[in-house]
Design a protein around this motif. Sequence first.
Motif, mmCIF file in Angstrom:
data_model
loop_
_atom_site.group_PDB
_atom_site.id
_atom_site.type_symbol
_atom_site.label_atom_id
_atom_site.label_comp_id
_atom_site.label_asym_id
_atom_site.label_seq_id
_atom_site.Cartn_x
_atom_site.Cartn_y
_atom_site.Cartn_z
ATOM 1 N N GLU A 136 0.836 -1.207 0.000
ATOM 2 C CA GLU A 136 0.000 0.000 0.000
ATOM 3 C C GLU A 136 0.874 1.262 0.000
ATOM 4 N N GLU A 137 1.961 1.231 0.773
ATOM 5 C CA GLU A 137 2.851 2.406 0.841
ATOM 6 C C GLU A 137 3.511 2.653 -0.512
ATOM 7 N N GLU A 138 3.928 1.568 -1.163
ATOM 8 C CA GLU A 138 4.545 1.716 -2.488
ATOM 9 C C GLU A 138 3.532 2.266 -3.507
#
Length: 283
Positions: A68-70
């Motif tokens: 999700e962060e990427e």
Amino acid sequence: MGRIVYVNGEYVPEDEAKISIFDRGFLFADGVYEVTSVIDGKLLDFAGHAKRLARSLAELEMESPASEEELLAIHRELLVRNDLTEGMVYLQITRGAADRDFAYPEDATPTLVLFTQARALVESPVAARGMKVIGIEDIRWGRRDIKTVQLLYPSMGKMMAKKAGADDAWMVEDGHVTEGTSNNAYIVKGNKIITRHLGTEILHGITRAAVLRFAREAQMQVEERAFTMDEAKEADEAFITSASTFVMPVVEIDGAVLGDGAPGQVARRLREIYIDESRKAAV
Ligand code: PDD
């Protein structure tokens, strides 16, 4: 000047982006997608879209090629590289390229593609005049809660609406409205907002969840249940929601004009609240 798009780890000019002809997204519509709206150069409800994406992938036993962060970092990088302040980011993940076979391949690498699309979302001429919709039979597959890229019938539905002089189509199954071709459908009767309950028959709209939350917070009455086209035609007002339209008033249903034919009060108020609140929470 063309856009910079993202394909499998690289930012490239749109005319240099390449995907294999063996990609299962192309051959089988074996892929899922998300559309996240952008205002003031920021993403609306990114967390909600990421959560639904993870669910769509899990339902199809597909691996996510990025965390999700990427994914958030890629979304933001695309906004910067394309100088996008208002519009959408489109994300698609397919199962990847493999020899054509109906069974899922065991070793395919998922394909990840993202691109931006500039569009005026807040100042919409359609929001000012209201939309016309027609009813059509819902003949899509039975897992509409999974956001897959098999969008041919919704596309045909949109064309049926255009040919009938309308803006969109509401799909009807077993006598009840499921949703719009690319949005969730609502009617308002006696100050009560009525929209179909969640299930496998409709996509669980991220905008729907936010709008219903804001409506309840504003002490508006909400009823989640199926409604018929006849009920809709007799409603005081109607509207749709989606990431690309926010809250959009509907003023005509299968030729029946609602109220005085202008966007209704509830829809206008909800549109305002949605834009204000989403703007504040955008990332
Ligand atoms: N469509 N129902 C369907 C069938 C949809 O395709 C969409 C979104 C929605 C609304 O979901 P959300 O509020 O999460 O956008 C409901 C997107 C915008 C599209 O295909 O472009």
